[in-house]
Motif scaffolding. Structure first.
Motif, PDB file in Angstrom:
ATOM      1  N   ILE A 189       0.837  -1.202   0.000  1.00 57.04           N
ATOM      2  CA  ILE A 189       0.000   0.000   0.000  1.00 57.04           C
ATOM      3  C   ILE A 189       0.871   1.251   0.000  1.00 57.04           C
ATOM      4  O   ILE A 189       0.649   2.187  -0.773  1.00 57.04           O
ATOM      5  CB  ILE A 189      -0.938   0.012   1.223  1.00 57.04           C
ATOM      6  CG1 ILE A 189      -1.962  -1.113   1.118  1.00 57.04           C
ATOM      7  CG2 ILE A 189      -1.635   1.361   1.365  1.00 57.04           C
ATOM      8  CD1 ILE A 189      -2.715  -1.375   2.418  1.00 57.04           C
ATOM      9  N   GLN A 190       1.868   1.266   0.857  1.00 62.03           N
ATOM     10  CA  GLN A 190       2.725   2.442   0.990  1.00 62.03           C
ATOM     11  C   GLN A 190       3.541   2.731  -0.267  1.00 62.03           C
ATOM     12  O   GLN A 190       3.850   3.885  -0.555  1.00 62.03           O
ATOM     13  CB  GLN A 190       3.652   2.280   2.199  1.00 62.03           C
ATOM     14  CG  GLN A 190       2.913   2.215   3.514  1.00 62.03           C
ATOM     15  CD  GLN A 190       2.062   3.448   3.743  1.00 62.03           C
ATOM     16  OE1 GLN A 190       2.535   4.570   3.725  1.00 62.03           O
ATOM     17  NE2 GLN A 190       0.773   3.244   3.950  1.00 62.03           N
ATOM     18  N   THR A 191       3.884   1.688  -1.013  1.00 59.61           N
ATOM     19  CA  THR A 191       4.702   1.875  -2.219  1.00 59.61           C
ATOM     20  C   THR A 191       3.883   1.833  -3.501  1.00 59.61           C
ATOM     21  O   THR A 191       4.434   1.960  -4.584  1.00 59.61           O
ATOM     22  CB  THR A 191       5.798   0.800  -2.297  1.00 59.61           C
ATOM     23  OG1 THR A 191       5.192  -0.488  -2.369  1.00 59.61           O
ATOM     24  CG2 THR A 191       6.734   0.882  -1.106  1.00 59.61           C
ATOM     25  N   CYS A 192       2.569   1.644  -3.352  1.00 60.23           N
ATOM     26  CA  CYS A 192       1.674   1.556  -4.512  1.00 60.23           C
ATOM     27  C   CYS A 192       2.176   0.476  -5.485  1.00 60.23           C
ATOM     28  O   CYS A 192       2.301   0.691  -6.684  1.00 60.23           O
ATOM     29  CB  CYS A 192       1.558   2.910  -5.192  1.00 60.23           C
ATOM     30  SG  CYS A 192       0.057   3.098  -6.146  1.00 60.23           S
ATOM     31  N   ASP A 193       2.445  -0.690  -4.946  1.00 55.72           N
ATOM     32  CA  ASP A 193       3.006  -1.813  -5.695  1.00 55.72           C
ATOM     33  C   ASP A 193       1.975  -2.390  -6.661  1.00 55.72           C
ATOM     34  O   ASP A 193       0.974  -2.969  -6.244  1.00 55.72           O
ATOM     35  CB  ASP A 193       3.469  -2.884  -4.715  1.00 55.72           C
ATOM     36  CG  ASP A 193       4.109  -4.079  -5.378  1.00 55.72           C
ATOM     37  OD1 ASP A 193       4.275  -4.075  -6.611  1.00 55.72           O
ATOM     38  OD2 ASP A 193       4.446  -5.035  -4.651  1.00 55.72           O
ATOM     39  N   THR A 194       2.208  -2.255  -7.947  1.00 51.59           N
ATOM     40  CA  THR A 194       1.259  -2.730  -8.952  1.00 51.59           C
ATOM     41  C   THR A 194       1.083  -4.244  -8.928  1.00 51.59           C
ATOM     42  O   THR A 194       0.050  -4.751  -9.349  1.00 51.59           O
ATOM     43  CB  THR A 194       1.676  -2.285 -10.363  1.00 51.59           C
ATOM     44  OG1 THR A 194       2.994  -2.777 -10.639  1.00 51.59           O
ATOM     45  CG2 THR A 194       1.662  -0.778 -10.489  1.00 51.59           C
ATOM     46  N   GLN A 195       2.070  -4.969  -8.429  1.00 49.41           N
ATOM     47  CA  GLN A 195       1.950  -6.424  -8.359  1.00 49.41           C
ATOM     48  C   GLN A 195       0.946  -6.869  -7.296  1.00 49.41           C
ATOM     49  O   GLN A 195       0.484  -8.008  -7.307  1.00 49.41           O
ATOM     50  CB  GLN A 195       3.310  -7.062  -8.099  1.00 49.41           C
ATOM     51  CG  GLN A 195       4.251  -6.918  -9.280  1.00 49.41           C
ATOM     52  CD  GLN A 195       5.573  -7.619  -9.049  1.00 49.41           C
ATOM     53  OE1 GLN A 195       5.900  -8.021  -7.930  1.00 49.41           O
ATOM     54  NE2 GLN A 195       6.330  -7.778 -10.109  1.00 49.41           N
ATOM     55  N   ALA A 196       0.586  -5.975  -6.400  1.00 43.58           N
ATOM     56  CA  ALA A 196      -0.392  -6.300  -5.358  1.00 43.58           C
ATOM     57  C   ALA A 196      -1.825  -6.122  -5.848  1.00 43.58           C
ATOM     58  O   ALA A 196      -2.764  -6.578  -5.199  1.00 43.58           O
ATOM     59  CB  ALA A 196      -0.155  -5.420  -4.129  1.00 43.58           C
TER      60      ALA A 196
END
Length: 82
Positions: A11-18
């Protein structure tokens, strides 16, 4: 790191893989969000993680209008919710 630690980091890094792998409820606003939502929470204590949007709704959260987490079929991995 625990599963929820990794989710928080996503969430904090806005990870597209999530995208499409979980949603989170924000107790501060009563909404559930995609990990890619621009409305990121500031306090981890306000966050509750769910594997599906249905789980979040069962816990009383409503969908965020900014990220539409339950209609995000365009997100990678979200097809498993449809």
């Amino acid at each position: 790191m625990t599963k929820n630690d990794l989710r928080w980091q996503s969430i904090q890094t806005c990870d597209t893989q999530a995208a499409g792998t979980f949603v989170y409820g924000n107790k501060a606003d009563g909404l559930y969000h995609s990990p890619l939502c621009r409305r990121r929470p500031t306090d981890r204590d306000d966050v509750q993680f769910f594997d599906t949007p249905d789980e979040a709704r069962k816990h009383g959260f409503k969908a965020c209008h900014a990220c539409s987490p339950d209609r995000a079929d365009w997100l990678v991995g979200a097809s498993r919710w449809m």
